[in-house]
Design an enzyme around this catalytic site. Sequence first.
Site, mmCIF file in Angstrom:
data_model
loop_
_atom_site.group_PDB
_atom_site.id
_atom_site.type_symbol
_atom_site.label_atom_id
_atom_site.label_comp_id
_atom_site.label_asym_id
_atom_site.label_seq_id
_atom_site.Cartn_x
_atom_site.Cartn_y
_atom_site.Cartn_z
ATOM 1 N N CYS A 142 0.478 5.900 -2.447
ATOM 2 C CA CYS A 142 0.377 7.335 -2.671
ATOM 3 C C CYS A 142 0.841 8.118 -1.434
ATOM 4 O O CYS A 142 2.040 8.251 -1.200
ATOM 5 C CB CYS A 142 -1.055 7.684 -3.083
ATOM 6 N N GLU B 20 -4.833 -0.681 -4.784
ATOM 7 C CA GLU B 20 -6.057 -1.075 -4.069
ATOM 8 C C GLU B 20 -7.322 -0.534 -4.719
ATOM 9 O O GLU B 20 -8.435 -0.996 -4.416
ATOM 10 C CB GLU B 20 -5.996 -0.599 -2.608
ATOM 11 N N HIS C 15 -2.219 3.537 -6.931
ATOM 12 C CA HIS C 15 -3.207 2.944 -6.025
ATOM 13 C C HIS C 15 -3.608 1.534 -6.477
ATOM 14 O O HIS C 15 -4.667 1.355 -7.079
ATOM 15 C CB HIS C 15 -4.463 3.812 -5.966
#
Length: 276
Positions: A102, A198, A196
């Site tokens: 991002c 993660e 994202h």
Amino acid sequence: MLKLLVLEGNSLAGRRRWAEVAGHTPSESYADVLRALAPGAVVDIATPADADAQLPQPIDSYQGIVITGSALNIYQREPESLRQIELVRAIFTQGVPMFGSCWGLQLATVAAGGEVSLNPAGREVGFARKIALTEAGRAHPLHAGRGEVFDAPAIHSDIVTTLPPDATVTARNAFSEVQAAEIRSGRGRFWGVQYHPEFSLQDVAWVILRIGEPLVEEGFFADMAELERYAAELAALHHDRARRDLLWRLGLDQDVADDGLRQAEISNWIGSLARR
């Protein structure tokens, strides 16, 4: 031993807002993901948005550097952003491989000579839908293990609008023409995504709760009660992936629910470090 550095994209105020909801900062959470994917790795954290920030070790002591998301808007050119732009330029110069989510993609774009702007289509919230690999993306090791079309956790209002000179778009969707890219500058190489990988489902729930009322005002939820129900269902699914009722109701599939698929790009980047 693999030595990695996580650069926290948020200012001190941004880190505090996130920690109030989640109990930890984005960089702390990202570091945990990296340790899980690369057991035995040493993972340091730095906060380059801060005026007095220092890296734990020199740039060239790391095999790879990861950049988190951020609540900053890079086109505002605030000191917290400018400091990070200069650091990423230095990393490109030294040739240490980077990965970013991002804000990380936006930061590398600007540091390498591209541009980022507010998306006129508005905010992409919760999950980026129907991300499609480009022809280059289908052959790129960044996306190994991905299907040609997939969903991923996402939350952003800004997008890459002008690519830097040596950049390759590897994924896009209807919301953003640059959902993933490789950027080369100086001696460096950056792999990044607008989404994202993660984020867990719990992280998505937390970020929706943290933003709160603006998401209602923008029409994503009828009211705060609906927003809170949505976040609660995401959290419930995080703790019990067998909840087919929640998967169906939330419109999610294994691209998001399965940790290995969701984190594919990070895992692939770590693998690329071992091959250098």
